[in-house]
Write an enzyme that holds these catalytic residues in place. Structure first.
Site, PDB file in Angstrom:
ATOM      1  N   HIS A  77       0.841  -1.195   0.000  1.00  0.00           N
ATOM      2  CA  HIS A  77       0.000   0.000   0.000  1.00  0.00           C
ATOM      3  C   HIS A  77       0.882   1.254   0.000  1.00  0.00           C
ATOM      4  O   HIS A  77       0.673   2.172  -0.785  1.00  0.00           O
ATOM      5  CB  HIS A  77      -0.920  -0.014   1.223  1.00  0.00           C
ATOM      6  CG  HIS A  77      -1.578   1.301   1.530  1.00  0.00           C
ATOM      7  ND1 HIS A  77      -2.588   1.817   0.754  1.00  0.00           N
ATOM      8  CD2 HIS A  77      -1.365   2.210   2.512  1.00  0.00           C
ATOM      9  CE1 HIS A  77      -2.976   2.987   1.260  1.00  0.00           C
ATOM     10  NE2 HIS A  77      -2.237   3.254   2.320  1.00  0.00           N
ATOM     11  N   ASP A 106       7.334  22.595 -25.012  1.00  0.00           N
ATOM     12  CA  ASP A 106       7.375  21.229 -24.481  1.00  0.00           C
ATOM     13  C   ASP A 106       8.433  21.203 -23.382  1.00  0.00           C
ATOM     14  O   ASP A 106       9.120  22.202 -23.156  1.00  0.00           O
ATOM     15  CB  ASP A 106       7.733  20.219 -25.583  1.00  0.00           C
ATOM     16  CG  ASP A 106       7.227  18.807 -25.249  1.00  0.00           C
ATOM     17  OD1 ASP A 106       7.202  18.459 -24.056  1.00  0.00           O
ATOM     18  OD2 ASP A 106       6.868  18.073 -26.180  1.00  0.00           O
ATOM     19  N   TRP A 142       7.488  -0.383   3.985  1.00  0.00           N
ATOM     20  CA  TRP A 142       8.057   0.319   2.828  1.00  0.00           C
ATOM     21  C   TRP A 142       9.441   0.848   3.169  1.00  0.00           C
ATOM     22  O   TRP A 142      10.215   1.156   2.267  1.00  0.00           O
ATOM     23  CB  TRP A 142       7.133   1.446   2.380  1.00  0.00           C
ATOM     24  CG  TRP A 142       7.253   2.728   3.142  1.00  0.00           C
ATOM     25  CD1 TRP A 142       6.686   3.020   4.343  1.00  0.00           C
ATOM     26  CD2 TRP A 142       7.978   3.902   2.749  1.00  0.00           C
ATOM     27  NE1 TRP A 142       7.021   4.294   4.721  1.00  0.00           N
ATOM     28  CE2 TRP A 142       7.806   4.863   3.767  1.00  0.00           C
ATOM     29  CE3 TRP A 142       8.753   4.238   1.637  1.00  0.00           C
ATOM     30  CZ2 TRP A 142       8.389   6.125   3.711  1.00  0.00           C
ATOM     31  CZ3 TRP A 142       9.328   5.508   1.595  1.00  0.00           C
ATOM     32  CH2 TRP A 142       9.143   6.434   2.616  1.00  0.00           C
ATOM     33  N   SER A 169      13.034   6.816 -13.196  1.00  0.00           N
ATOM     34  CA  SER A 169      11.935   7.616 -13.729  1.00  0.00           C
ATOM     35  C   SER A 169      11.876   8.979 -13.040  1.00  0.00           C
ATOM     36  O   SER A 169      11.760  10.019 -13.695  1.00  0.00           O
ATOM     37  CB  SER A 169      10.622   6.862 -13.527  1.00  0.00           C
ATOM     38  OG  SER A 169       9.536   7.680 -13.828  1.00  0.00           O
ATOM     39  N   SER A 170      11.989   8.973 -11.709  1.00  0.00           N
ATOM     40  CA  SER A 170      11.911  10.237 -10.973  1.00  0.00           C
ATOM     41  C   SER A 170      13.076  11.146 -11.318  1.00  0.00           C
ATOM     42  O   SER A 170      12.909  12.361 -11.446  1.00  0.00           O
ATOM     43  CB  SER A 170      11.923   9.979  -9.466  1.00  0.00           C
ATOM     44  OG  SER A 170      10.790   9.279  -9.093  1.00  0.00           O
ATOM     45  N   HIS A 253      13.444  11.678   4.475  1.00  0.00           N
ATOM     46  CA  HIS A 253      12.819  12.921   4.900  1.00  0.00           C
ATOM     47  C   HIS A 253      12.677  13.913   3.755  1.00  0.00           C
ATOM     48  O   HIS A 253      11.585  14.462   3.579  1.00  0.00           O
ATOM     49  CB  HIS A 253      13.432  13.539   6.149  1.00  0.00           C
ATOM     50  CG  HIS A 253      12.398  14.416   6.781  1.00  0.00           C
ATOM     51  ND1 HIS A 253      11.333  13.912   7.484  1.00  0.00           N
ATOM     52  CD2 HIS A 253      12.172  15.727   6.667  1.00  0.00           C
ATOM     53  CE1 HIS A 253      10.507  14.891   7.807  1.00  0.00           C
ATOM     54  NE2 HIS A 253      10.996  16.020   7.316  1.00  0.00           N
ATOM     55  N   GLU A 255      12.213  13.063   0.879  1.00  0.00           N
ATOM     56  CA  GLU A 255      11.140  12.438   0.108  1.00  0.00           C
ATOM     57  C   GLU A 255       9.764  12.915   0.578  1.00  0.00           C
ATOM     58  O   GLU A 255       8.885  13.167  -0.249  1.00  0.00           O
ATOM     59  CB  GLU A 255      11.239  10.912   0.211  1.00  0.00           C
ATOM     60  CG  GLU A 255      10.028  10.134  -0.267  1.00  0.00           C
ATOM     61  CD  GLU A 255       9.832  10.156  -1.780  1.00  0.00           C
ATOM     62  OE1 GLU A 255      10.769  10.564  -2.483  1.00  0.00           O
ATOM     63  OE2 GLU A 255       8.735   9.783  -2.239  1.00  0.00           O
ATOM     64  N   TYR A 257       8.999  15.716   1.684  1.00  0.00           N
ATOM     65  CA  TYR A 257       8.753  17.060   1.150  1.00  0.00           C
ATOM     66  C   TYR A 257       8.582  17.026  -0.356  1.00  0.00           C
ATOM     67  O   TYR A 257       7.890  17.878  -0.915  1.00  0.00           O
ATOM     68  CB  TYR A 257       9.856  18.016   1.583  1.00  0.00           C
ATOM     69  CG  TYR A 257       9.808  18.231   3.075  1.00  0.00           C
ATOM     70  CD1 TYR A 257       8.603  18.521   3.687  1.00  0.00           C
ATOM     71  CD2 TYR A 257      10.917  18.095   3.871  1.00  0.00           C
ATOM     72  CE1 TYR A 257       8.505  18.672   5.049  1.00  0.00           C
ATOM     73  CE2 TYR A 257      10.832  18.249   5.248  1.00  0.00           C
ATOM     74  CZ  TYR A 257       9.628  18.535   5.830  1.00  0.00           C
ATOM     75  OH  TYR A 257       9.534  18.676   7.183  1.00  0.00           O
ATOM     76  N   SER A 268      -1.085  27.387  -3.539  1.00  0.00           N
ATOM     77  CA  SER A 268      -0.724  28.799  -3.726  1.00  0.00           C
ATOM     78  C   SER A 268      -1.236  29.337  -5.053  1.00  0.00           C
ATOM     79  O   SER A 268      -1.287  30.545  -5.248  1.00  0.00           O
ATOM     80  CB  SER A 268       0.799  28.966  -3.680  1.00  0.00           C
ATOM     81  OG  SER A 268       1.306  28.477  -2.475  1.00  0.00           O
ATOM     82  N   HIS A 302      14.948  12.215  13.221  1.00  0.00           N
ATOM     83  CA  HIS A 302      13.729  12.247  14.052  1.00  0.00           C
ATOM     84  C   HIS A 302      12.831  11.054  13.740  1.00  0.00           C
ATOM     85  O   HIS A 302      11.876  10.811  14.471  1.00  0.00           O
ATOM     86  CB  HIS A 302      12.981  13.579  13.913  1.00  0.00           C
ATOM     87  CG  HIS A 302      12.385  13.844  12.574  1.00  0.00           C
ATOM     88  ND1 HIS A 302      12.291  15.094  12.034  1.00  0.00           N
ATOM     89  CD2 HIS A 302      11.839  13.021  11.648  1.00  0.00           C
ATOM     90  CE1 HIS A 302      11.707  15.023  10.849  1.00  0.00           C
ATOM     91  NE2 HIS A 302      11.439  13.776  10.596  1.00  0.00           N
ATOM     92  N   HIS A 303      13.123  10.318  12.676  1.00  0.00           N
ATOM     93  CA  HIS A 303      12.383   9.083  12.408  1.00  0.00           C
ATOM     94  C   HIS A 303      12.899   7.940  13.261  1.00  0.00           C
ATOM     95  O   HIS A 303      12.338   6.855  13.221  1.00  0.00           O
ATOM     96  CB  HIS A 303      12.509   8.701  10.935  1.00  0.00           C
ATOM     97  CG  HIS A 303      11.846   9.673  10.011  1.00  0.00           C
ATOM     98  ND1 HIS A 303      10.536   9.585   9.639  1.00  0.00           N
ATOM     99  CD2 HIS A 303      12.323  10.791   9.409  1.00  0.00           C
ATOM    100  CE1 HIS A 303      10.227  10.596   8.829  1.00  0.00           C
ATOM    101  NE2 HIS A 303      11.292  11.336   8.675  1.00  0.00           N
ATOM    102  N   THR A 328       6.932  26.652   7.350  1.00  0.00           N
ATOM    103  CA  THR A 328       5.609  26.102   7.058  1.00  0.00           C
ATOM    104  C   THR A 328       4.526  27.030   7.598  1.00  0.00           C
ATOM    105  O   THR A 328       3.498  27.266   6.948  1.00  0.00           O
ATOM    106  CB  THR A 328       5.467  24.694   7.661  1.00  0.00           C
ATOM    107  OG1 THR A 328       6.630  23.943   7.323  1.00  0.00           O
ATOM    108  CG2 THR A 328       4.254  23.990   7.118  1.00  0.00           C
ATOM    109  N   LYS A 331       3.953  29.849   5.316  1.00  0.00           N
ATOM    110  CA  LYS A 331       3.118  29.520   4.161  1.00  0.00           C
ATOM    111  C   LYS A 331       1.645  29.523   4.540  1.00  0.00           C
ATOM    112  O   LYS A 331       0.812  30.093   3.824  1.00  0.00           O
ATOM    113  CB  LYS A 331       3.518  28.153   3.595  1.00  0.00           C
ATOM    114  CG  LYS A 331       4.946  28.124   3.090  1.00  0.00           C
ATOM    115  CD  LYS A 331       5.232  26.907   2.251  1.00  0.00           C
ATOM    116  CE  LYS A 331       4.633  27.048   0.888  1.00  0.00           C
ATOM    117  NZ  LYS A 331       5.284  28.077   0.064  1.00  0.00           N
ATOM    118  N   ARG A 450       1.410   0.210  15.158  1.00  0.00           N
ATOM    119  CA  ARG A 450       1.118   0.126  13.733  1.00  0.00           C
ATOM    120  C   ARG A 450       1.621  -1.206  13.188  1.00  0.00           C
ATOM    121  O   ARG A 450       2.353  -1.923  13.867  1.00  0.00           O
ATOM    122  CB  ARG A 450       1.766   1.291  12.992  1.00  0.00           C
ATOM    123  CG  ARG A 450       3.273   1.287  13.040  1.00  0.00           C
ATOM    124  CD  ARG A 450       3.879   2.586  12.507  1.00  0.00           C
ATOM    125  NE  ARG A 450       3.850   2.643  11.046  1.00  0.00           N
ATOM    126  CZ  ARG A 450       4.732   3.322  10.299  1.00  0.00           C
ATOM    127  NH1 ARG A 450       5.700   4.001  10.878  1.00  0.00           N
ATOM    128  NH2 ARG A 450       4.643   3.331   8.998  1.00  0.00           N
TER     129      ARG A 450
END
Lengths: 548, 197
Positions: A77, A106, A142, A169-170, A253, A255, A257, A268, A302-303, A328, A331, A450
C-alpha cells in the site's frame, strides 16, 4: 493575443492515431495525461490494499487475512501510493502545466520524458507481480529495514529493481523539469515572476535529484548484502543495521517534502484565483519552500529517536525538526492572508484547497508533537504516527492533486465538471477522511502499534469508526472519477472558456480550452496581469482589471 | 506574433536553434549530480563508521577493538558493576553463555571473564560475535586485550569452546556511569566476506 495552434508547415500534424500515439509520444500534454491515468489506477489499487487492511482491523482477532499477507498489504500500500500514486500524479501535473506556465512548447528533453514515463508500468509490473509469487510480496514495510527485509523471499530482487526503475523515472523527470524551467522560460519571465507551482516543482526536482540516487544506493547495498556476501548492514560481517536507517531517512525525509512541496505550489495557485487577489507574500513563499527543502536534509534522525542516540543528537534533530514549523507557518499564514478581504467563492478546487490548508495543518501539528523527542518514545511506531502521516498525505498531498485536477481539467479537456457532484465529492471526502484518520490519533496515544493485524480489544471502537470511514471515502472517490470521466473527458459537461475561472492568472489561461496539442511554439509575450507574484505590478494588488 | 527569439527558443525549432545544445549540457550536468549523489550514498558508509568511531555511537569505537597493551592503574575508590549478556541470533542451535552474569570491578583493574559456546547443529559453522556496550558513552572506556569477538570462530558440529575475555574499565569512565552492560551476539558468518569491526 491568441496562442492557438499556429500550425506552420513543420507542425501541421496532430497526434498519431491509435495506441502508438501513446507509446511513441514525446508531447508533454500526452505524457501528462499518461502519468495522471497511471497515477489514478495506482491510487485505486493502493486504495484496495488499504481496504484489506481496514477490513482486517475492523475487529480484533484475525478475520480475513493472515498476518503475513497483512504485512504485505501495509508494505505494498505504501509503496504503491507513494511511488505510484502521489509522485506520478505530481509529475503528470508538471508535464501538463510547467511548459504552459513558463511559455515554452514542451519539456526540454521530450524523449527522456517518454522514457521516464514508460519505465513506470514496468516498475510496478515487477512490484505487483510479487503478489502472485511463492512467499508473497515484500512484507517488511516500505522502509525496508534490514535485517527483516533481507528475509524476503523471491520477491526481494523484484522489490529492489522496481525501486531502481522508479528512481530512474523520478530522476529523469526531475532533470527534465529543471532544464525546462531554467532554460526555456518565455523571455520576460524572470525567476520571481514564475507561478509558484513552477517554483515548487523546481525545488522538488532538486530534492529528487539529491535523494533518489541515495535510495538507489541503499537498496543496492541491501541487494549485495543478500546475494553477494557484502556486509553493509549485516552485523555478522561487521555491518550495522542501524546505518540503513540513517541512509534510508537521509533519503526519506526529503522524500516526504517531495510529496508535499508541489501541493504547496498548487494551493498557492488556487487560493488567489478564488480569493480574487494576488498571492500574499510571494517572495516569502519561495524562500519558505527553499528553507523547508534545505532543512529536510538535516532532520532525518527524528524518524529514529528510539534507536539509541546520544542526547546531543536527540536534541539537535528535535530542534531542527521544530524549525521547519517556521517556514511552514509562513506559508499557512500567507494562504490565510491571501484570503483576507478577498472576494471569495467556493468552487470545488477552492474547497479542496481550503480543506488542504486546514487538514494539512492538523497533520503538521501532530508532526510537531512527534518531533518532541521525549514523548516520541511513546508515540513511536504507534497508530498516532499513522494518523500523522496520513493527515499530511491524504488531505494534504492527495487533496491538492484532486484540487489541481478540478482546477485545470477544463483547460485540458475543454469541458467543465459538474459543480454539484464536485461539491458532494468534497464534503463527503472531507468528512470521511477525518472519520478514517482522526480516531487513529486516539488509538495510537492509547498504545495501539502500527503494522499489526490484531489488537487489544480496548482499541475496537476507534478501529470500527476508522474502517467505516475508509470504506466510505473509497466509494466516494468514484463520484470524482465519474465526474471527471463523463463530464470532462467524454465532454458531457459545459464547454469551458479559455480563462475558465474569473480570477485565474497565468499563461496557461491565454490558450484556448481545450489546450491545443502544441502551444507556445513561439515564445509568448508575458502580460504583467498574468504574473502571480507582486512583482508584476507593485501598485496593483487587487487584480480584477483586464490587461490594457 | 513573430517576436524576436531570445535564448528561450522553442525546443524543437529545427533551424539551428542554439537552445538545443544548452539544454543537453544542463541535462548532462544534472545527470552527473545524480550519479554523484549515488556515490554519496555509498560515501555515507565510511562516514557513518567515522562518526561512530569518534563518538562511540553503537558501541563500535576504540573500546571494543583489540589493544595490545593497556596499563593497569587501579582506582580502588570506585566500584562499577559490569553485566554480561549473550544472545544467539536467528535462533540458531547454539549454546552461548557467560560464566557469570555480572561482576563488580574497580576501574583500571584487569579482569578475565570466560564465555562458553557450543554448536549443537549437525553442521559446521563460522560464527562471528558482535559486541555492544550500554550506555553508549561508556563504550570507549571498555578496553580489551583479548576477546573472541575480534575474529570469526570456527565451530565444528558439536564443538564446545571456552573463550576468555580480558578487559579493564578505564578510570576516566564518566562518574555517572555505575553499571555497564557488555553484550555479545553470535551471528552465523558462514560464507560472509568478513570486514573488520
Amino acid at each position: 493575443m491568441s496562442h492557438a495552434a499556429t500550425h506552420d508547415e513543420h507542425h501541421d500534424h496532430g497526434p498519431e492515431a491509435g495506441i502508438m500515439r501513446w507509446i511513441k509520444t514525446t508531447n508533454h500534454k500526452d505524457l501528462g495525461t499518461l502519468y495522471l491515468w497511471f497515477s489514478m489506477i495506482m491510487f485505486f489499487i493502493g486504495g484496495l490494499m488499504s481496504l484489506v487492511i481496514r477490513a482486517e482491523l475492523f475487529e480484533p482477532g484475525l478475520q480475513f487475512v493472515q498476518p503475513e499477507f497483512f504485512n504485505q498489504m501495509t508494505t505494498m500500500h505504501a509503496l504503491v501510493m507513494i511511488f505510484g500514486g502521489v509522485m506520478p500524479a505530481f509529475v503528470g501535473l508538471a508535464n501538463w502545466m510547467i511548459p504552459m506556465m513558463v511559455g515554452c512548447s514542451d519539456l526540454a528533453l521530450p524523449r527522456v520524458n517518454n522514457w521516464g514515463f514508460w519505465i513506470l508500468p514496468f516498475a510496478f509490473g515487477l512490484l505487483l507481480s510479487t503478489l502472485f509469487m511463492d512467499g508473497g510480496a515484500p512484507a517488511a514495510g516500505w522502509t525496508m529495514y534490514p535485517p527483516l527485509v533481507l528475509q524476503t523471499g523471491d520477491a526481494f530482487p523484484f522489490l529492489i529493481f522496481a525501486i531502481h526503475l522508479m528512481g530512474i523515472s523520478s530522476i529523469t523527470g526531475a532533470i527534465n523539469v529543471i532544464v525546462t524551467i531554467l532554460n526555456m522560460r518565455a523571455p520576460q519571465m524572470t525567476l520571481l515572476k514564475m507561478p509558484l507551482f513552477v517554483w515548487s516543482w523546481l525545488i522538488t526536482a532538486y530534492l529528487l535529484l539529491a535523494v533518489m540516487p541515495v535510495l538507489a544506493g541503499a537498496v543496492t547495498m541491501l541487494l549485495t548484502d543478500k546475494y553477494f556476501g557484502t556486509s553493509f548492514f549485516t552485523a555478522a560481517g561487521g555491518g550495522d543495521p542501524v546505518m540503513f536507517q540513517h541512509i534510508f531517512w537521509f533519503f526519506g525525509h526529503p522524500e516526504v517534502y517531495i510529496l508535499i512541496l508541489p501541493a504547496f505550489g498548487i494551493v498557492s495557485t488556487i487560493i488567489p484565483t478564488f480569493a480574487r487577489k494576488r498571492l500574499f507574500g510571494y517572495d516569502s513563499m519561495v524562500y519558505a519552500m527553499a528553507s523547508i527543502a534545505f532543512l529536510s536534509f538535516i532532520v532525518w534522525a527524528h524518524h529514529m529517536f528510539t534507536v539509541g542516540m546520544p542526547l546531543a543528537a536527540e536534541l539537535f534533530f528535535m530542534f531542527a525538526t521544530m524549525l521547519i514549523a517556521v517556514p511552514t507557518g509562513v506559508k499557512v499564514f500567507n494562504w490565510i492572508a491571501t484570503m483576507w478581504r478577498g472576494s471569495m467563492t467556493f468552487e470545488t478546487p477552492m474547497l479542496f484547497a481550503l480543506g488542504f490548508v486546514f487538514l494539512f495543518t492538523i497533520g503538521g501539528f501532530s508532526g510537531l508533537m512527534l518531533a518532541i523527542a521525549p514523548v516520541d518514545f511513546q508515540y513511536h511506531d504507534s497508530y498516532f504516527v499513522v494518523a500523522h502521516f496520513h493527515y499530511v498525505l491524504v488531505p494534504g498531498a492527495v487533496f491538492s492533486i484532486i484540487a489541481a485536477i478540478y482546477y485545470w481539467i477544463p483547460k485540458w479537456t475543454g469541458h467543465m465538471y459538474n459543480e454539484r457532484l464536485g461539491q458532494i465529492h468534497f464534503w463527503l471526502s472531507a468528512i470521511f477522511i477525518n472519520v478514517t484518520f482522526f480516531p487513529q490519533h486516539f488509538a495510537g496515544l492509547a498504545g495501539m502499534p502500527r503494522r499489526i493485524p490484531d489488537y487489544a480489544t480496548q482499541f475496537t471502537d476507534w478501529n470500527v469508526i476508522s474502517s467505516v470511514g475508509a470504506f466510505v471515502y473509497f466509494v466516494v472517490q468514484f463520484v470524482w472519477a465519474y465526474n471527471m470521466i463523463v463530464n470532462c473527458i467524454m465532454k458531457k459537461g459545459e464547454p469551458a472558456t479559455s480563462r475558465v475561472w474569473e480570477g485565474a492568472h497565468g499563461l496557461e489561461w491565454t490558450v484556448p480550452s481545450p489546450a491545443p496539442y502544441h502551444t507556445f511554439e513561439e515564445p509568448p509575450v508575458l502580460d504583467e496581469s498574468e504574473v502571480q507574484g507582486a512583482h508584476a505590478d507593485e501598485h496593483q494588488h487587487e487584480v480584477q482589471g483586464k490587461p490594457a | 506574433m513573430s517576436e524576436p527569439r531570445t535564448q528561450s527558443a522553442p525546443a524543437e525549432a529545427p533551424a539551428g536553434a542554439p537552445a538545443k545544445p544548452r539544454r543537453l549540457v544542463r541535462g548532462g550536468q544534472l545527470l552527473l549530480v545524480a550519479v554523484a549523489m549515488f556515490g554519496f550514498g555509498y560515501a555515507l558508509v565510511p562516514l557513518y563508521g567515522f562518526i561512530c568511531d569518534i563518538t562511540g555511537l553503537n558501541g563500535t569505537n576504540r573500546g571494543l577493538k583489540l589493544e595490545a597493551q593497556v596499563d593497569e592503574a587501579v582506582d580502588s575508590t570506585r566500584t562499577v558493576r559490569v553485566e554480561f549478556l549473550t544472545t544467539v541470533n536467528n535462533n540458531l542451535p547454539w549454546e552461548f553463555s557467560a560464566s557469570q552474569s555480572s561482576l563488580e570491578v574497580h576501574p583500571g583493574q584487569f579482569h578475565t571473564v570466560t564465555f562458553e559456546a557450543r554448536n549443537l547443529a549437525e553442521r559446521d559453522y563460522l560464527a562471528q560475535a558482535t559486541p555492544s556496550v550500554v550506555p553508549w558513552n561508556a563504550a570507549q572506556y571498555v578496553r580489551k586485550t583479548e576477546c573472541f569477538c575480534f575474529s570469526p570462530q570456527d565451530f565444528a558440529s558439536g564443538e564446545h569452546k571456552i573463550m576468555p575475555v580480558r578487559f579493564l574499565i578505564d578510570p576516566a569512565l564518566p562518574p555517572e556511569v555505575e553499571t555497564i552492560t557488555l553484550s555479545y551476539t553470535f551471528f552465523d558468518a558462514t560464507g560472509l566476506a568478513r570486514s573488520d569491526i
